[in-house]
Design an enzyme around this catalytic site. Sequence first.
Site, PDB file in Angstrom:
ATOM      1  N   HIS A  63       0.766  -1.093  -0.092  1.00 32.22           N
ATOM      2  CA  HIS A  63       0.011  -0.107  -0.028  1.00 32.22           C
ATOM      3  C   HIS A  63       0.763   1.284  -0.030  1.00 32.22           C
ATOM      4  CE1 HIS A  63      -3.154  -2.835   0.954  1.00 32.22           C
ATOM      5  NE2 HIS A  63      -2.734  -3.224   1.706  1.00 32.22           N
ATOM      6  N   HIS A  93       6.969   5.847   6.733  1.00 31.74           N
ATOM      7  CA  HIS A  93       6.267   5.573   5.343  1.00 31.74           C
ATOM      8  C   HIS A  93       5.324   6.934   4.906  1.00 31.74           C
ATOM      9  CE1 HIS A  93       3.090   4.792   8.327  1.00 31.74           C
ATOM     10  NE2 HIS A  93       2.149   5.382   7.550  1.00 31.74           N
ATOM     11  N   HIS A  95       2.123   8.770   2.856  1.00 34.34           N
ATOM     12  CA  HIS A  95       0.859   8.375   2.269  1.00 34.34           C
ATOM     13  C   HIS A  95       0.801   9.973   0.932  1.00 34.34           C
ATOM     14  CE1 HIS A  95      -0.871   6.146   5.058  1.00 34.34           C
ATOM     15  NE2 HIS A  95      -0.145   6.729   6.008  1.00 34.34           N
ATOM     16  N   GLU A 105      -3.296  12.436   4.775  1.00 33.06           N
ATOM     17  CA  GLU A 105      -4.396  11.766   5.434  1.00 33.06           C
ATOM     18  C   GLU A 105      -5.000  12.847   6.404  1.00 33.06           C
ATOM     19  OE1 GLU A 105      -3.022   7.900   7.064  1.00 33.06           O
ATOM     20  OE2 GLU A 105      -3.996   7.249   5.317  1.00 33.06           O
ATOM     21  N   HIS A 118       4.721   9.805   7.957  1.00 30.59           N
ATOM     22  CA  HIS A 118       4.413   9.187   9.087  1.00 30.59           C
ATOM     23  C   HIS A 118       5.416   8.496   9.714  1.00 30.59           C
ATOM     24  CE1 HIS A 118      -0.232   9.082   8.205  1.00 30.59           C
ATOM     25  NE2 HIS A 118       0.232  10.203   8.666  1.00 30.59           N
ATOM     26  N   THR A 198      -4.289   4.665  10.566  1.00 25.64           N
ATOM     27  CA  THR A 198      -4.987   5.282   9.598  1.00 25.64           C
ATOM     28  C   THR A 198      -5.509   4.159   8.583  1.00 25.64           C
ATOM     29  OG1 THR A 198      -3.175   5.812   8.489  1.00 25.64           O
ATOM     30  CG2 THR A 198      -4.155   7.303   9.945  1.00 25.64           C
TER      31      THR A 198
HETATM   32  C1  LIG Z   1      -0.636  -3.999  14.920  1.00 29.22           C
HETATM   33  C2  LIG Z   1      -0.442  -4.018  13.274  1.00 29.22           C
HETATM   34  C3  LIG Z   1      -0.198  -3.713  12.259  1.00 29.22           C
HETATM   35  C4  LIG Z   1       0.090  -3.579  11.086  1.00 29.22           C
HETATM   36  O1  LIG Z   1       1.246  -3.003  10.751  1.00 29.22           O
HETATM   37  C5  LIG Z   1       1.214  -1.683  10.820  1.00 29.22           C
HETATM   38  C6  LIG Z   1       2.441  -0.885  11.181  1.00 29.22           C
HETATM   39  C7  LIG Z   1       2.171   0.530  11.043  1.00 29.22           C
HETATM   40  C8  LIG Z   1       1.135   1.015  10.680  1.00 29.22           C
HETATM   41  C9  LIG Z   1       0.852   2.609  11.013  1.00 29.22           C
HETATM   42  N1  LIG Z   1      -0.042   3.256  10.280  1.00 29.22           N
HETATM   43  S1  LIG Z   1      -0.239   4.852  10.248  1.00 29.22           S
HETATM   44  N2  LIG Z   1      -0.779   5.218   8.686  1.00 29.22           N
HETATM   45  O2  LIG Z   1      -1.195   4.885  11.192  1.00 29.22           O
HETATM   46  O3  LIG Z   1       0.870   5.382  10.567  1.00 29.22           O
HETATM   47  C10 LIG Z   1      -0.201   0.547  10.410  1.00 29.22           C
HETATM   48  C11 LIG Z   1      -0.073  -0.974  10.304  1.00 29.22           C
HETATM   49 ZN   LIG Z   2       0.613   6.337   7.759  1.00 30.53          ZN
END
Ligand SMILES: CC#CCOc1ccc(CNS(N)(=O)=O)cc1
Ligand SMILES: [Zn+2]
Length: 260
Positions: A63, A93, A95, A105, A118, A198
Amino acid sequence: MDNWGYADHNGPKVWHELFPLANGERQSPIDIVTKAAIYDPSLPPINVDYDPSSVKLIMNSGHTFTVEFDDGEDKSVIRGGPLHGSYRLQQFHFHWGPCDDYGAEHKVDGRDYPAELHIVHWNAEKFSSFVEAAQNPDGLAVLGIFLKVRNLIRIHLLSICLIFLLYQDGKQSSFTNFDPSCLLPDCKEFWTYPGSLTIPPLLESVIWILLKEPIAVSSRQVWTSMQTFHSSCVLRGKFINPLCLFLPLKSCNTPVLLFL
Ligand SMILES: CC#CCOc1ccc(CNS(N)(=O)=O)cc1
Ligand SMILES: [Zn+2]
């Protein structure tokens, strides 16, 4: 199940069907209404202390692309702001969207930014792993930085990693000696709120720290940091021709031409 995405059939509008937390009480992202924000003078400044040698790899997570760090010890941490104790750096990472009109986001007073960085951390003082921390309301801390494009040059790292995704039919590549604090703006003023991941599983375990100042880079900065990035990211023996990193700025209704 991991076939969630951003299309009509599997995007945010239907995530609740498989991830009921989508209808939870502290879901992210949100629109930051600046006039409703309350200044808290008791909060100390944000303090990041990242060790460049803790970076491990860059991978195509399906993604987005993710740069992962060694989080087996407190090599790279964030402290201060709303956080109690130190939170350990796990990954960062981005977005972004199909063009430069939107893609971030979070919003600020209804405004879209073209991209958002992020930097993800977990509370290693209280929990024994990222997965365990992610199950708890104070388990994660994500530092969010808005990106804006300047002139006709899109942020270089998105271009490099977009090309990485195109070239790299594998899933990951080695990556050494990178300090993500070079991506932060000079001003560390922030908004903070209790929220969630998110993306699925949408766990409500994130203390969000969003820096008010977006980042943008000049062409000089692009070349400087690109050399650093280039020297540490070999794509199956292919080096990217630097000239192809400059994507023309396009609005949403015109195709983006990628020069490889
Ligand atoms: C628990 C779990 C899991 C899957 O791995 C991730 C790792 C980091 C993130 C962070 N996402 S965000 N966009 O909110 O920073 C989401 C899923
Ligand atoms: Zn993120």
